[in-house]
Design a protein around this motif. Sequence first.
Motif, PDB file in Angstrom:
ATOM      1  N   SER A   1       0.816  -1.235   0.000  1.00 11.12           N
ATOM      2  CA  SER A   1       0.000   0.000   0.000  1.00 11.12           C
ATOM      3  C   SER A   1       0.839   1.270   0.000  1.00 11.12           C
ATOM      4  CB  SER A   1      -0.876   0.072   1.255  1.00 11.12           C
ATOM      5  OG  SER A   1      -1.791  -0.963   1.281  1.00 11.12           O
TER       6      SER A   1
ATOM      7  N   SER B   1      -1.929  -6.688  -5.511  1.00  7.64           N
ATOM      8  CA  SER B   1      -1.797  -5.283  -5.126  1.00  7.64           C
ATOM      9  C   SER B   1      -2.616  -4.948  -3.897  1.00  7.64           C
ATOM     10  CB  SER B   1      -2.224  -4.378  -6.277  1.00  7.64           C
ATOM     11  OG  SER B   1      -2.069  -3.021  -5.883  1.00  7.64           O
ATOM     12  N   SER B   2      -1.961  -4.334  -2.932  1.00  6.17           N
ATOM     13  CA  SER B   2      -2.645  -3.741  -1.793  1.00  6.17           C
ATOM     14  C   SER B   2      -3.020  -2.327  -2.196  1.00  6.17           C
ATOM     15  CB  SER B   2      -1.714  -3.684  -0.590  1.00  6.17           C
ATOM     16  OG  SER B   2      -1.169  -4.942  -0.336  1.00  6.17           O
ATOM     17  N   GLY B   3      -3.628  -1.626  -1.282  1.00  9.50           N
ATOM     18  CA  GLY B   3      -3.886  -0.217  -1.525  1.00  9.50           C
ATOM     19  C   GLY B   3      -5.351   0.167  -1.519  1.00  9.50           C
ATOM     20  N   SER B   4      -6.245  -0.833  -1.529  1.00  9.63           N
ATOM     21  CA  SER B   4      -7.660  -0.462  -1.642  1.00  9.63           C
ATOM     22  C   SER B   4      -8.137   0.296  -0.414  1.00  9.63           C
ATOM     23  CB  SER B   4      -8.520  -1.706  -1.878  1.00  9.63           C
ATOM     24  OG  SER B   4      -8.542  -2.524  -0.733  1.00  9.63           O
ATOM     25  N   ILE B   5      -7.700  -0.140   0.771  1.00  2.94           N
ATOM     26  CA  ILE B   5      -8.182   0.522   1.990  1.00  2.94           C
ATOM     27  C   ILE B   5      -7.572   1.922   2.090  1.00  2.94           C
ATOM     28  CG2 ILE B   5      -8.253   0.402   4.522  1.00  2.94           C
ATOM     29  CD1 ILE B   5      -8.257  -2.701   4.217  1.00  2.94           C
TER      30      ILE B   5
ATOM     31  N   ASN C   1      -6.302  -8.994  -5.253  1.00  2.00           N
ATOM     32  CA  ASN C   1      -6.273  -8.459  -3.889  1.00  2.00           C
ATOM     33  C   ASN C   1      -7.164  -9.360  -3.047  1.00  2.00           C
ATOM     34  OD1 ASN C   1      -5.813  -6.842  -1.642  1.00  2.00           O
ATOM     35  ND2 ASN C   1      -6.728  -4.991  -2.507  1.00  2.00           N
TER      36      ASN C   1
ATOM     37  N   ASP D   1     -11.519  -7.762   0.668  1.00  2.00           N
ATOM     38  CA  ASP D   1     -11.611  -7.182   2.009  1.00  2.00           C
ATOM     39  C   ASP D   1     -13.029  -6.801   2.420  1.00  2.00           C
ATOM     40  OD1 ASP D   1      -8.807  -7.127   2.732  1.00  2.00           O
ATOM     41  OD2 ASP D   1      -8.547  -5.592   1.209  1.00  2.00           O
TER      42      ASP D   1
ATOM     43  N   GLY E   1      -5.465 -10.966   5.842  1.00  2.00           N
ATOM     44  CA  GLY E   1      -5.094  -9.749   6.554  1.00  2.00           C
ATOM     45  C   GLY E   1      -3.834  -9.112   6.002  1.00  2.00           C
ATOM     46  N   ASP E   2      -3.005  -9.873   5.342  1.00  2.00           N
ATOM     47  CA  ASP E   2      -1.813  -9.270   4.732  1.00  2.00           C
ATOM     48  C   ASP E   2      -1.617  -9.885   3.361  1.00  2.00           C
ATOM     49  OD1 ASP E   2      -0.709 -11.719   6.438  1.00  2.00           O
ATOM     50  OD2 ASP E   2       0.615 -11.360   4.742  1.00  2.00           O
ATOM     51  N   ASN E   3      -1.162  -9.036   2.456  1.00  2.00           N
ATOM     52  CA  ASN E   3      -1.012  -9.507   1.084  1.00  2.00           C
ATOM     53  C   ASN E   3       0.307 -10.237   0.844  1.00  2.00           C
ATOM     54  OD1 ASN E   3      -3.512  -8.700   0.366  1.00  2.00           O
ATOM     55  ND2 ASN E   3      -2.885  -7.056  -1.022  1.00  2.00           N
TER      56      ASN E   3
HETATM   57  N1  GLU Z   1      -5.798  -5.957   1.181  1.00  2.00           N
HETATM   58  C1  GLU Z   1      -5.407  -4.735   1.787  1.00  2.00           C
HETATM   59  C2  GLU Z   1      -5.684  -3.551   0.864  1.00  2.00           C
HETATM   60  O1  GLU Z   1      -5.755  -3.688  -0.312  1.00  2.00           O
HETATM   61  C3  GLU Z   1      -3.928  -4.664   2.127  1.00  2.00           C
HETATM   62  C4  GLU Z   1      -3.335  -5.775   2.925  1.00  2.00           C
HETATM   63  C5  GLU Z   1      -1.809  -5.583   3.007  1.00  2.00           C
HETATM   64  O2  GLU Z   1      -1.345  -4.487   2.764  1.00  2.00           O
HETATM   65  O3  GLU Z   1      -1.089  -6.544   3.265  1.00  2.00           O
HETATM   66  O4  GLU Z   1      -5.794  -2.436   1.314  1.00  2.00           O
END
Ligand code: GLU
Length: 379
Positions: free
Chosen positions: A19, A54-58, A139, A142, A152-154
């Motif tokens: 993220s 890819s993380s970043g959605s939250i 992703n 979530d 919980g973690d990517n």
């Molecule tokens: N799936 C979460 C997101 O996209 C991130 C999880 C992570 O950063 O490991 O925000």
Amino acid sequence: MNELRQLADHKRIVVKIGSALLVEKGELRRPWLEAIVEDIAALVAKGSEVLVVSSGSIALGRGVLGLPKGALKLEESQASAAVGQIALAQAYAECLGRKGLKAGQILLTLGDTEERRRYLNARATIGTLLRMGAVPIINENDTVATSEIRYGDNDRLAARVATMMSADCLVLLSDIDGLYTAPPATNPDAVFLPEVPRITAEIEAMAGSAGSELSRGGMKTKIDAAKIATAAGTVMAIASGKVMNPLKAIDNGTRCTWFLAASTPATARKAWINGHLEPRGEIRLDAGAVSALKSGKSLLPAGVVAVAGNFSRGDAVKVLSPEGRVLGRGLIAYDAAEARMIAGRNSREIEAIVGYPGRAEMIHRDDLALDDAPFERAG
Ligand code: GLU
């Protein structure tokens, strides 16, 4: 030394993007994304398949929604993910599109990679996307995952995706450039490790002894990911994504930590199917199907003469020759009742018989583990 290791030497590469690399103060770092998409396009042009976790959605969604700083409640994170994921996927689709590539969004929950029935579906869809030349953008889902059913973690999600897809390389891009013997921020004696041949208790302890609460979690999930990946024959790199074009930087020799794998994805998968799964049934083939398997093809229903046992889709079954000799094992794409109905029939008839458009193969060749040279032993 790893100066000879080039990403393009790998056939299927999973790249995990954290993220913090993609999102800053609730906004997408577009130039960075455009630059890594250049790297991805270059790898695709050299013949590698690339999957992105890819993380970043939250982080992005909370920015779009204008939520204040501070910890989010579960439902707020989920709402942020719902909003942010659209923006994230769209940004990937646009950037990849400019390079002539297509993006396909896949949102997974824990069960999709842990339960074999669902695992087979996810694998088939992602495999189809890759065959069609699209870049899967993956992703965690979530918005529906609660703490009990989520990764919980990517980092670990990316490792599961890599093993599920038999990728030969996984790259974790984050704000740290690799593994150190101690937290580099607080310990001047910390030594950087360019290569980890095997994950020992000592290596695991290094992850546990990192500085802040945050970075401890960060390195721990990365070592967990390395354990999952390397056990399945996937080599893994931890590399910094703080530079522009971070994948190109790896190929140019920037420092990163490589975790080596003892086997290849194909042999590891075969060992998994052969060694860890209890067969629930038996499928007897005709001579034509035996020669098809011998030449590396999948098992079609037409070549099946008998079905024994009570198994579900995704279970392991034994594969027998016409004389009843065990040729190997495979993960079957149909439940026992369906397998009996379609045995001996043409794949085109499957939909009419089972009532839905099932897979053409009874056992896909990627899900088959034939015993070593089972054919030569005959006679
Ligand atoms: N799936 C979460 C997101 O996209 C991130 C999880 C992570 O950063 O490991 O925000």
